[in-house]
Design a protein around this motif. Structure first.
Motif, PDB file in Angstrom:
ATOM      1  N   ARG A  11     -51.906 -18.665 -49.352  1.00 39.41           N
ATOM      2  CA  ARG A  11     -53.064 -18.284 -48.537  1.00 39.41           C
ATOM      3  C   ARG A  11     -53.387 -19.358 -47.504  1.00 39.41           C
ATOM      4  NH1 ARG A  11     -55.708 -13.871 -50.887  1.00 39.41           N
ATOM      5  NH2 ARG A  11     -54.995 -13.390 -52.997  1.00 39.41           N
ATOM      6  N   LEU A  15     -53.506 -18.696 -43.467  1.00 43.53           N
ATOM      7  CA  LEU A  15     -54.659 -18.956 -42.601  1.00 43.53           C
ATOM      8  C   LEU A  15     -54.349 -20.046 -41.574  1.00 43.53           C
ATOM      9  CD1 LEU A  15     -56.373 -21.764 -43.547  1.00 43.53           C
ATOM     10  CD2 LEU A  15     -56.834 -20.326 -45.518  1.00 43.53           C
ATOM     11  N   SER A  18     -52.497 -18.356 -38.820  1.00 41.17           N
ATOM     12  CA  SER A  18     -53.452 -17.592 -38.022  1.00 41.17           C
ATOM     13  C   SER A  18     -54.204 -18.497 -37.049  1.00 41.17           C
ATOM     14  CB  SER A  18     -54.443 -16.874 -38.943  1.00 41.17           C
ATOM     15  OG  SER A  18     -55.239 -15.966 -38.223  1.00 41.17           O
ATOM     16  N   ALA A  19     -54.684 -19.636 -37.544  1.00 42.61           N
ATOM     17  CA  ALA A  19     -55.402 -20.577 -36.680  1.00 42.61           C
ATOM     18  C   ALA A  19     -54.505 -21.062 -35.547  1.00 42.61           C
ATOM     19  CB  ALA A  19     -55.904 -21.761 -37.505  1.00 42.61           C
ATOM     20  N   LEU A  39     -55.222 -12.715 -35.926  1.00 44.82           N
ATOM     21  CA  LEU A  39     -56.100 -12.688 -37.095  1.00 44.82           C
ATOM     22  C   LEU A  39     -55.440 -12.065 -38.326  1.00 44.82           C
ATOM     23  CD1 LEU A  39     -59.539 -11.663 -35.529  1.00 44.82           C
ATOM     24  CD2 LEU A  39     -59.014 -13.820 -36.678  1.00 44.82           C
ATOM     25  N   PHE A  42     -54.814 -14.323 -41.283  1.00 43.43           N
ATOM     26  CA  PHE A  42     -56.095 -14.703 -41.886  1.00 43.43           C
ATOM     27  C   PHE A  42     -56.632 -13.587 -42.766  1.00 43.43           C
ATOM     28  CE2 PHE A  42     -60.863 -14.866 -41.257  1.00 43.43           C
ATOM     29  CZ  PHE A  42     -61.073 -15.784 -42.271  1.00 43.43           C
ATOM     30  N   SER A  45     -54.893 -13.671 -45.935  1.00 37.12           N
ATOM     31  CA  SER A  45     -55.238 -14.822 -46.781  1.00 37.12           C
ATOM     32  C   SER A  45     -56.507 -14.595 -47.592  1.00 37.12           C
ATOM     33  CB  SER A  45     -55.390 -16.085 -45.919  1.00 37.12           C
ATOM     34  OG  SER A  45     -56.588 -16.053 -45.161  1.00 37.12           O
ATOM     35  N   TYR A  57     -61.608 -20.139 -48.163  1.00 37.36           N
ATOM     36  CA  TYR A  57     -60.500 -19.919 -47.236  1.00 37.36           C
ATOM     37  C   TYR A  57     -61.013 -19.714 -45.814  1.00 37.36           C
ATOM     38  CZ  TYR A  57     -57.520 -19.296 -51.355  1.00 37.36           C
ATOM     39  OH  TYR A  57     -56.834 -19.483 -52.530  1.00 37.36           O
ATOM     40  N   GLY A  58     -62.141 -19.025 -45.691  1.00 34.53           N
ATOM     41  CA  GLY A  58     -62.729 -18.827 -44.374  1.00 34.53           C
ATOM     42  C   GLY A  58     -63.176 -20.138 -43.752  1.00 34.53           C
ATOM     43  N   PHE A  61     -60.035 -22.050 -42.718  1.00 33.45           N
ATOM     44  CA  PHE A  61     -59.493 -21.433 -41.507  1.00 33.45           C
ATOM     45  C   PHE A  61     -60.307 -21.837 -40.283  1.00 33.45           C
ATOM     46  CE2 PHE A  61     -60.170 -17.798 -38.585  1.00 33.45           C
ATOM     47  CZ  PHE A  61     -58.933 -17.791 -37.967  1.00 33.45           C
ATOM     48  N   TYR A  65     -58.989 -24.055 -37.163  1.00 39.13           N
ATOM     49  CA  TYR A  65     -59.001 -23.427 -35.835  1.00 39.13           C
ATOM     50  C   TYR A  65     -59.776 -24.263 -34.828  1.00 39.13           C
ATOM     51  CZ  TYR A  65     -60.285 -20.269 -32.071  1.00 39.13           C
ATOM     52  OH  TYR A  65     -60.504 -19.721 -30.831  1.00 39.13           O
ATOM     53  N   ALA A 112     -65.727 -14.351 -43.651  1.00 42.29           N
ATOM     54  CA  ALA A 112     -64.822 -14.074 -44.769  1.00 42.29           C
ATOM     55  C   ALA A 112     -65.566 -13.411 -45.926  1.00 42.29           C
ATOM     56  CB  ALA A 112     -64.154 -15.364 -45.236  1.00 42.29           C
TER      57      ALA A 112
END
Length: 210
Positions: A11, A15, A18-19, A39, A42, A45, A57-58, A61, A65, A112
Motif C-alpha cells: 500500500r 500511494l 500515486s504521489a 489517483l 492511491f 492503497s 495511508y491518506g 500520501f 505528495y 481517505a
C-alpha cells in the motif's frame, strides 16, 4: 475478520507511486495526462482496509505528495532560516518543511476516511464516483478557506495549458475541474476493479483514451 488483500508495504508503494504521478503532472514537468489516472494507485492503497489505516495511508500520501510538489519551499526555508534564528543550521529547515507538508497532508487523511465510508456504505458505482469526486472538492474548498488557507498543490494546476478546459473556470471556478479530474480517476479505478475484462484489456482501454 476479512483478511486484507495487500500488505502495508504494498500500500505504501502504491500511494507513493500515486504521489509521484501527480507530481509529474504538475507545472514545471507538466505531464498533465497523468493527472487523469494518478489517483488510481492511491485509491487502491486505501481499498479494503480498516478506517484508521485508511487515515494513516491518506496522511502519508498527502505528506509525500506535498513534499514532492513543494520541494522549492524547502530550499527557501533552509536558505533563510539562519537569518531568522541566529546560529541555526540551514539544514534544520527541513524539519519545519516536513511538518508543513504533514499538516497539509491532513486534508488527504480526511479524504481517505470519507472514501472509506463511501466504499463501505454506498453500493452504487455511479453514486460512489460522484461522492468521491464531491468529497475531494469539498475538502479542497475547506483547505483553502480563510486567511490561513493554502491552495498549493491543487490537481487543477496540472491542466493550465489546456485552454479549452480552463475556460470553464469563468463559470465554475476551479471546482468543476477538480470534480472532473477526481471523477475520471474514480471511473477508471472502477473499470480496473471490474472483473468483466482482463487486466490487459482494461489497461489498453485506459491508455487508448489518451
Amino acid at each position: 475478520m476479512k483478511r486484507e488483500r495487500r500488505t502495508w508495504w504494498q500500500r505504501v508503494i502504491l500511494l507513493s507511486i500515486s504521489a509521484f504521478l501527480l507530481f509529474l503532472a504538475q507545472p514545471k514537468i507538466s505531464w498533465d495526462p497523468l493527472i487523469w489516472i494518478g489517483l488510481i494507485p492511491f485509491f487502491l492503497s486505501i481499498e479494503d482496509t480498516k478506517w484508521w489505516k485508511a487515515i494513516l495511508y491518506g496522511e502519508l500520501f498527502g505528506t509525500i505528495y506535498f513534499v514532492l510538489n513543494m520541494y522549492w519551499v524547502a530550499g527557501v526555508i533552509t536558505r533563510e532560516l539562519p537569518s531568522v534564528i541566529r546560529h541555526a543550521s540551514g539544514e534544520l529547515g527541513i524539519l519545519p518543511f516536513i511538518l508543513l507538508c504533514a499538516i497539509e497532508g491532513i486534508s488527504l487523511a480526511l479524504f481517505a476516511f470519507i472514501y472509506w465510508m463511501i466504499r463501505r456504505w454506498i453500493r452504487s458505482k455511479l453514486w460512489s464516483v460522484m461522492a468521491i469526486a464531491s468529497s475531494w472538492v469539498l475538502i479542497e474548498y475547506v483547505r483553502g478557506f480563510g486567511q490561513l488557507g493554502f491552495t498549493g498543490g491543487r490537481l487543477s494546476d496540472a491542466i493550465y495549458k489546456r485552454i479549452g478546459l480552463i475556460q470553464t473556470m469563468s463559470f465554475t471556478g476551479i471546482w468543476f475541474i477538480l470534480f472532473l479530474i477526481v471523477l475520471i480517476n474514480a471511473i477508471f479505478f472502477f473499470i480496473l476493479k471490474s472483473s468483466s475484462f482482463s487486466l490487459l484489456k482494461k489497461c489498453t482501454f485506459i491508455i487508448g483514451v489518451f
